[in-house]
Design a protein around this motif. Structure first.
Motif, PDB file in Angstrom:
ATOM      1  N   ASN A  51       0.827  -1.216   0.000  1.00 57.63           N
ATOM      2  CA  ASN A  51       0.000   0.000   0.000  1.00 57.63           C
ATOM      3  C   ASN A  51       0.854   1.256   0.000  1.00 57.63           C
ATOM      4  O   ASN A  51       0.613   2.197  -0.772  1.00 57.63           O
ATOM      5  N   HIS A  52       1.852   1.289   0.893  1.00 60.37           N
ATOM      6  CA  HIS A  52       2.731   2.453   0.949  1.00 60.37           C
ATOM      7  C   HIS A  52       3.520   2.602  -0.355  1.00 60.37           C
ATOM      8  O   HIS A  52       3.700   3.713  -0.869  1.00 60.37           O
ATOM      9  N   GLY A  53       4.002   1.472  -0.878  1.00 64.92           N
ATOM     10  CA  GLY A  53       4.779   1.514  -2.106  1.00 64.92           C
ATOM     11  C   GLY A  53       3.967   2.010  -3.281  1.00 64.92           C
ATOM     12  O   GLY A  53       4.458   2.798  -4.111  1.00 64.92           O
ATOM     13  N   ALA A  54       2.716   1.555  -3.383  1.00 65.06           N
ATOM     14  CA  ALA A  54       1.863   1.984  -4.489  1.00 65.06           C
ATOM     15  C   ALA A  54       1.603   3.491  -4.434  1.00 65.06           C
ATOM     16  O   ALA A  54       1.668   4.183  -5.460  1.00 65.06           O
ATOM     17  N   ALA A  55       1.324   3.998  -3.247  1.00 60.71           N
ATOM     18  CA  ALA A  55       1.077   5.440  -3.107  1.00 60.71           C
ATOM     19  C   ALA A  55       2.336   6.248  -3.445  1.00 60.71           C
ATOM     20  O   ALA A  55       2.260   7.306  -4.080  1.00 60.71           O
TER      21      ALA A  55
END
Length: 392
Positions: free
Chosen positions: A27-31
């Motif tokens: 999730n953090h990586g995608a954002a």
């Protein structure tokens, strides 16, 4: 705010290689990837993570989350051959690609070893790219002695908690506090609602192992609360349809003794805003509950061996992040052997009956959340990465 980067050769495409291993890292990586693309549309995003990152990066990105996202000491040991193979593959890919930067997202057991290997001259000479860590591993909780070593392996640490920056900078590691990425995500999930005075929200975690460990305790808690206060009803938050099925299977045989219970999927933010009191498994959900000003008690239980190993390593007084950030217990913690239904029931009833206590807790939450920035963490992290790369 404008982002200033040094001019690059017109035929050169900036390459960033990511490594994330769990759902939160995905999730953090995608954002972060989305923010990087907004600033630098032609950037090439490579590496391994989860399905959200793959959707943004494209077909060459590896989704390994289901295999890599194991939790617990025994699970890691059992999967050691897999991790050893994947470590070698990751190292070889980075060596072949020679990216402008390697961005490591949390996942310290794998990523810290990778950073060390990438900086070892005997293994890889000529890695011109930067090594950047995003979502700092919580070494401040279990092994502060690693911080000076990290300063030798990493070029930049991007922190989401303000106290981390001071710890890393003491070791000479350049550190930027970018704020917590959850702030803007949760802000978008606010709803207009009043708290239901008789609703208890239960949040047993996002992993099957922790749900199976905590659900028997929560069932006893619900049974006792229903016996004590028949007007109470419960909403159990499931992170996925699969976990909802697990929860429903366990609830079905005892449903009559629990009163009204509803299992909802993917609606944790709504449940946190509707409930009067919550019971929350240790993890990111404790900060989410604090953000939504939900008075709650914290529970945590894992396999005995995993807990014993953790207690030997952990060097902080509190487990829940609201308590860590406040440096005192503002949320009652019921951990491992203390996670007894009677004690949890007593704490929940106290919160239900004591309005001044609830108000004090929510005021403490406001002070904790204020420390995490005002949003824009992904954009701040993307700027810092691009500036670090261009500065080389």
């Amino acid at each position: 705010m404008l982002l200033h980067v040094h001019a690059r050769h017109p035929l050169t495409t900036m390459k960033i290689y990511f490594v994330a291993g769990e759902t939160s890292g995905d999730n953090h990586g995608a954002a972060l990837m989305e923010a990087l693309r907004r600033f630098q549309p032609g950037i090439e995003l490579l590496g391994r993570g989860g399905p959200r990152m793959k959707t943004i990066a494209g077909d060459h990105f590896i989704d390994w989350k289901d295999e890599a996202g194991v939790v617990g000491l025994w699970e890691v040991v059992k999967h050691y051959p897999y991790f050893r193979r994947e470590f070698a593959k990751t190292f070889a890919e980075i060596r072949a690609i020679q990216p402008d930067a390697v961005v490591l997202i949390d996942y310290p057991g794998f990523n810290l070893r990778l950073a060390r290997a990438l900086r070892a001259p005997r293994k890889l000479s000529g890695l011109g790219g930067k090594i950047i860590y995003y979502i700092s591993p919580q070494v401040w909780a279990w092994n502060r002695g690693r911080i000076p070593k990290m300063g030798r392996w990493l070029d930049l640490m991007l922190c989401i908690f303000p106290f981390e920056a001071a710890l890393y900078e003491k070791s000479g590691l350049r550190t930027i506090f970018v704020g917590h990425p959850m702030i803007e995500n949760l802000e978008a999930k606010r709803i207009e609602t009043l708290r239901a005075p008789h609703l208890i929200g239960l949040f047993p975690g996002s992993r099957a192992r922790e749900v199976r460990k905590l659900l028997p305790i929560l069932i006893e808690v619900m049974r006792a609360l229903h016996r004590e206060r028949p007007d109470l009803h419960f909403e159990v938050s499931a992170a996925s349809e699969t976990l909802a099925s697990v929860i429903l299977d366990d609830l079905r045989p005892v449903a009559e003794s629990l009163g009204k219970v509803e299992v909802v999927v993917g609606l944790a933010a709504q449940t946190m805003q509707k409930s009067t009191v919550g019971i929350v498994a240790s993890g990111t959900a404790t900060l989410e509950a604090a953000f939504f000003r939900l008075p709650f008690v914290l529970i945590y239980k894992v396999a005995a061996l995993t807990y014993l190993a953790g207690r030997m390593l952990i060097r902080v007084k509190h487990l829940g992040m609201p308590n860590v950030l406040a440096d005192r217990e503002i949320v009652p913690e019921f951990i491992q052997g203390k996670a007894q239904p009677d004690a949890i029931v007593a704490a929940v009833l106290q919160l239900l009956d004591d309005q001044p206590r609830r108000e004090q807790m929510t005021a403490d939450f406001d002070a904790v959340i204020a420390k995490l920035g005002k949003g824009g963490a992904n954009e701040a992290a993307a700027r810092a990465i691009l500036e670090e790369v261009s500065a080389k």
